[in-house]
Enzyme design. Structure first.
Site, PDB file in Angstrom:
ATOM      1  N   ASP A 150     -79.589  -4.233 -15.972  1.00  0.00           N
ATOM      2  CA  ASP A 150     -78.275  -3.595 -16.059  1.00  0.00           C
ATOM      3  C   ASP A 150     -78.149  -2.893 -17.410  1.00  0.00           C
ATOM      4  O   ASP A 150     -78.445  -3.482 -18.452  1.00  0.00           O
ATOM      5  CB  ASP A 150     -77.153  -4.630 -15.938  1.00  0.00           C
ATOM      6  CG  ASP A 150     -77.080  -5.277 -14.564  1.00  0.00           C
ATOM      7  OD1 ASP A 150     -77.695  -4.734 -13.641  1.00  0.00           O
ATOM      8  OD2 ASP A 150     -76.408  -6.319 -14.447  1.00  0.00           O
ATOM      9  N   THR A 194     -89.248 -12.094  -8.240  1.00  0.00           N
ATOM     10  CA  THR A 194     -89.368 -12.804  -9.514  1.00  0.00           C
ATOM     11  C   THR A 194     -90.360 -12.104 -10.439  1.00  0.00           C
ATOM     12  O   THR A 194     -90.096 -11.917 -11.636  1.00  0.00           O
ATOM     13  CB  THR A 194     -89.818 -14.258  -9.272  1.00  0.00           C
ATOM     14  OG1 THR A 194     -88.779 -14.955  -8.588  1.00  0.00           O
ATOM     15  CG2 THR A 194     -90.137 -14.963 -10.576  1.00  0.00           C
ATOM     16  N   ALA A 244     -77.941 -27.474  -3.536  1.00  0.00           N
ATOM     17  CA  ALA A 244     -77.589 -28.893  -3.615  1.00  0.00           C
ATOM     18  C   ALA A 244     -76.222 -29.122  -2.967  1.00  0.00           C
ATOM     19  O   ALA A 244     -75.367 -28.227  -2.975  1.00  0.00           O
ATOM     20  CB  ALA A 244     -77.554 -29.350  -5.073  1.00  0.00           C
ATOM     21  N   CYS A 383     -47.738 -25.082 -11.895  1.00  0.00           N
ATOM     22  CA  CYS A 383     -47.258 -23.807 -12.431  1.00  0.00           C
ATOM     23  C   CYS A 383     -46.227 -23.200 -11.473  1.00  0.00           C
ATOM     24  O   CYS A 383     -45.106 -23.693 -11.373  1.00  0.00           O
ATOM     25  CB  CYS A 383     -48.427 -22.870 -12.707  1.00  0.00           C
ATOM     26  SG  CYS A 383     -48.009 -21.468 -13.778  1.00  0.00           S
ATOM     27  N   MET A 386     -44.583 -25.783  -9.322  1.00  0.00           N
ATOM     28  CA  MET A 386     -43.443 -26.510  -9.874  1.00  0.00           C
ATOM     29  C   MET A 386     -42.179 -25.670  -9.795  1.00  0.00           C
ATOM     30  O   MET A 386     -41.108 -26.151  -9.414  1.00  0.00           O
ATOM     31  CB  MET A 386     -43.695 -26.900 -11.331  1.00  0.00           C
ATOM     32  CG  MET A 386     -42.560 -27.729 -11.929  1.00  0.00           C
ATOM     33  SD  MET A 386     -42.433 -27.721 -13.736  1.00  0.00           S
ATOM     34  CE  MET A 386     -41.493 -26.214 -14.013  1.00  0.00           C
ATOM     35  N   ARG A 474     -45.951 -16.468 -17.223  1.00  0.00           N
ATOM     36  CA  ARG A 474     -44.946 -15.635 -17.879  1.00  0.00           C
ATOM     37  C   ARG A 474     -43.544 -16.195 -17.715  1.00  0.00           C
ATOM     38  O   ARG A 474     -42.691 -16.008 -18.570  1.00  0.00           O
ATOM     39  CB  ARG A 474     -44.977 -14.221 -17.286  1.00  0.00           C
ATOM     40  CG  ARG A 474     -46.222 -13.414 -17.576  1.00  0.00           C
ATOM     41  CD  ARG A 474     -46.153 -12.055 -16.901  1.00  0.00           C
ATOM     42  NE  ARG A 474     -44.986 -11.300 -17.345  1.00  0.00           N
ATOM     43  CZ  ARG A 474     -44.464 -10.274 -16.689  1.00  0.00           C
ATOM     44  NH1 ARG A 474     -44.990  -9.887 -15.540  1.00  0.00           N
ATOM     45  NH2 ARG A 474     -43.428  -9.625 -17.162  1.00  0.00           N
ATOM     46  N   HIS A 517     -51.329 -26.317 -16.315  1.00  0.00           N
ATOM     47  CA  HIS A 517     -52.458 -26.328 -15.385  1.00  0.00           C
ATOM     48  C   HIS A 517     -53.352 -27.534 -15.694  1.00  0.00           C
ATOM     49  O   HIS A 517     -54.277 -27.435 -16.512  1.00  0.00           O
ATOM     50  CB  HIS A 517     -53.274 -25.041 -15.509  1.00  0.00           C
ATOM     51  CG  HIS A 517     -52.632 -23.851 -14.893  1.00  0.00           C
ATOM     52  ND1 HIS A 517     -52.850 -23.472 -13.584  1.00  0.00           N
ATOM     53  CD2 HIS A 517     -51.737 -22.955 -15.398  1.00  0.00           C
ATOM     54  CE1 HIS A 517     -52.137 -22.393 -13.305  1.00  0.00           C
ATOM     55  NE2 HIS A 517     -51.454 -22.057 -14.387  1.00  0.00           N
ATOM     56  N   GLU A 519     -55.709 -28.802 -14.101  1.00  0.00           N
ATOM     57  CA  GLU A 519     -57.103 -28.648 -13.684  1.00  0.00           C
ATOM     58  C   GLU A 519     -58.005 -28.173 -14.812  1.00  0.00           C
ATOM     59  O   GLU A 519     -59.213 -28.423 -14.803  1.00  0.00           O
ATOM     60  CB  GLU A 519     -57.203 -27.679 -12.496  1.00  0.00           C
ATOM     61  CG  GLU A 519     -56.851 -26.231 -12.786  1.00  0.00           C
ATOM     62  CD  GLU A 519     -55.385 -25.883 -12.604  1.00  0.00           C
ATOM     63  OE1 GLU A 519     -55.079 -24.696 -12.386  1.00  0.00           O
ATOM     64  OE2 GLU A 519     -54.552 -26.808 -12.697  1.00  0.00           O
TER      65      GLU A 519
END
Length: 543
Positions: A150, A194, A244, A383, A386, A474, A517, A519
């Protein structure tokens, strides 16, 4: 192990994007940290945007917010969750930030009238950022976004090439993540992508010391030998990264292939013995849980779940600690608007309404909150979740039919949620992490203190009267309606310098809305307390 200077691991990717460079970086970092090393991580993003804060979640995925209020790439979330650490704005920068800094210096005359060029000025600025991120660390893992070849990534690759000479070969390791596609018609894994990717990297002047092969199935030894010989990499440094069932198994899979031995040899780290017992146990709880709990996740970006990456991972963390599989039922809030809540929520053990921006799907979220409140189903609103829980309560309990947020109805007679232009702390000083966007509007970003009400579900979850959590929003809950809401049974149980941070419904078994937040601070080894308590309440509901 005493360390005189920081050593660097540069991780690049080839063939295509989304190969899992972030998980690779986080997994290697986890193993090195478990070996007793001080590990730092840095994500370099070649795009010219200054940060992902104004980029569409449909294009870029989640915006991850650090404790100091930086809007960063979602890979920083992986780093924090794997390494059980908190990062800052120093752990992520973009091409846009680099050019912006160089141009500002040029305007101030710091280059003394010299012609400003990619080499050396842009490259030197990148070096400075890398070195700052590595201060005080034994190892800094640097992940470069995008794909080798890139045009946007070339200045970063030139930086890696130069740093190898400046730091010495034993202080730098290059790891290349590449695709090993399986061609079904031929029945073969193909190595040419590869080989060509490594050739492109070598053309730029970087020879990888290790290859991570992303594949859908195990890679035969003879194929690894072929890649090792054709790409001039030692055989023990050709590592497979097969799909996985959980990303948290990746460090274990790497360890089984003895990935640390070639890393330790290249960087002269001595023998590394990671302690992974706790990690292994949690992964087993994810893979083979003894129970299951169903969470209805009500949102609007359901066609791209990467928009909620931190939250879905936080639910996995909670489930691992409760030895329970958290089964997420994705519920489009617009479907609830059209067909009602019961059809989509009647089998839920818990209902979660996540954050977001914009009016689309809001009424469906409000209806989901009403269903959770009236049916006594454990509820967590985050957020916007609520804020909508307060609007729902104002409408259906207080009887304020016009109750709304100024974000959605600027003419509402009852602005339960309003736009706060500036966040002023107790001393009258504007908070540093409250930033004004060039697109208009003030954001409350980063970590803030929250004072927790005694005896609340919030205090029970955290076990503390003072907590610190991160924000990205905000609009704020309007304190003018606090008294009416509390008299009717919705209590404010968290505050931040006069702002409403958390609400609970008194006569509900488990109903919590939080402005922050949670999380963003959840880790596999240390799940967020609010999310853990929510999943635990949902598990009890099921039983």
């Amino acid at each position: 192990m005493p360390q005189q200077e920081t050593k660097y691991i540069f991780i690049t990717g080839g063939v295509l994007s989304s190969l899992g460079k972030g998980i690779t970086a986080a997994s290697i970092g986890t193993l090195l940290k478990a070996s007793g090393l001080r590990v730092g991580v840095l994500k370099l993003d070649p795009y010219i945007n200054v940060d992902p804060g104004t980029m569409s979640p449909l294009e870029h995925g989640e915006v991850f917010v650090t404790k100091d209020g930086a809007e960063t790439d979602l890979d920083l979330g992986h780093y924090e969750r794997f390494l059980d650490t908190s990062l800052t704005r120093a752990n992520n920068f973009t091409t846009g930030q680099i050019y912006k800094s160089v141009i500002e210096k040029e305007r101030k005359g710091e280059y003394l009238g010299k012609t400003i060029q990619v080499v050396p000025h842009i490259v030197d600025e990148i070096k400075d950022g890398i070195r700052r991120a590595g201060e005080g660390k034994d190892i800094l893992i640097v992940e470069l976004g995008g794909t080798t070849g890139d045009i946007e990534g070339l200045p970063f690759l030139e930086t890696f090439r130069q740093m190898k000479h400046e730091l010495g070969r034993s202080n730098v390791m290059n790891i290349h993540v590449t695709l090993l596609p399986y061609i079904k018609a031929a029945g073969e894994l193909k190595t040419k992508p590869t080989q060509h990717s490594v050739q492109e990297l070598r053309r730029i002047g970087i020879a990888p010391h290790m290859l991570i092969l992303r594949a859908e199935q195990p890679v035969p030894t003879d194929l690894k030998k072929k890649i090792a010989y054709s790409c001039d990499v030692d055989l023990d440094s050709v590592i497979e990264a097969i799909d996985a069932p959980t990303i948290y198994q990746v460090p274990i899979n790497f360890l089984r292939q003895d990935i640390l031995t070639p890393i330790a040899e290249q960087l002269k780290l001595g023998e590394l013995t990671p302690r992974m017992d706790e990690w292994n146990s949690l992964v087993q709880h994810i893979l083979n849980p003894s129970d299951e709990v169903r969470i209805a996740f009500v949102g609007k970006y359901l066609d791209l779940k990467e928009s909620y990456k931190s939250l879905t991972e936080a639910l996995i963390h909670a489930g691992a600690h409760l030895d329970s599989r958290v089964k997420i039922d994705w519920v489009d809030s617009e479907k609830i608007e059209e067909e009602g809540a019961e059809k989509y929520l009647e089998n839920a053990d818990g209902i979660l309404v996540a954050g977001g921006f914009g009016q689309r799907g809001v009424e469906g979220k409000i209806e989901a909150i009403r269903y959770a409140r009236e049916q006594k189903i454990p509820f967590l609103g985050i957020c916007l979740g609520m804020q909508l829980s307060m609007i729902e309560y104002a409408r259906n309990v207080l009887g304020l039919e016009d109750a709304n947020s100024l974000e959605f109805d600027e003419s509402t007679k009852h602005p339960i949620v309003y736009l706060i232009d500036e966040f002023i702390d107790a001393s009258g000083t504007r908070q540093v992490r409250t930033t004004t966007s060039p697109l208009g509007g003030t954001m409350r970003l980063g970590e803030y203190r929250c004072d927790v009400k005694s005896g609340s579900k919030l205090e029970e979850a955290y076990g503390n009267s003072t907590i610190y959590e991160r924000h990205r929003h905000r609009y704020e809950a309007n304190p003018l309606y606090r008294e009416q809401l509390e008299k009717a049974g919705m209590e404010v149980t968290g505050e931040s310098q006069g702002l409403i941070e958390a609400v609970e419904v008194r006569e509900h078994p488990w109903f919590l809305g939080v402005q922050f937040h949670p999380e963003f601070t959840s880790r596999l080894q240390h799940p967020n307390p609010a999310i853990l308590a929510f999943v635990e309440a949902a598990s009890k509901q099921r039983s």
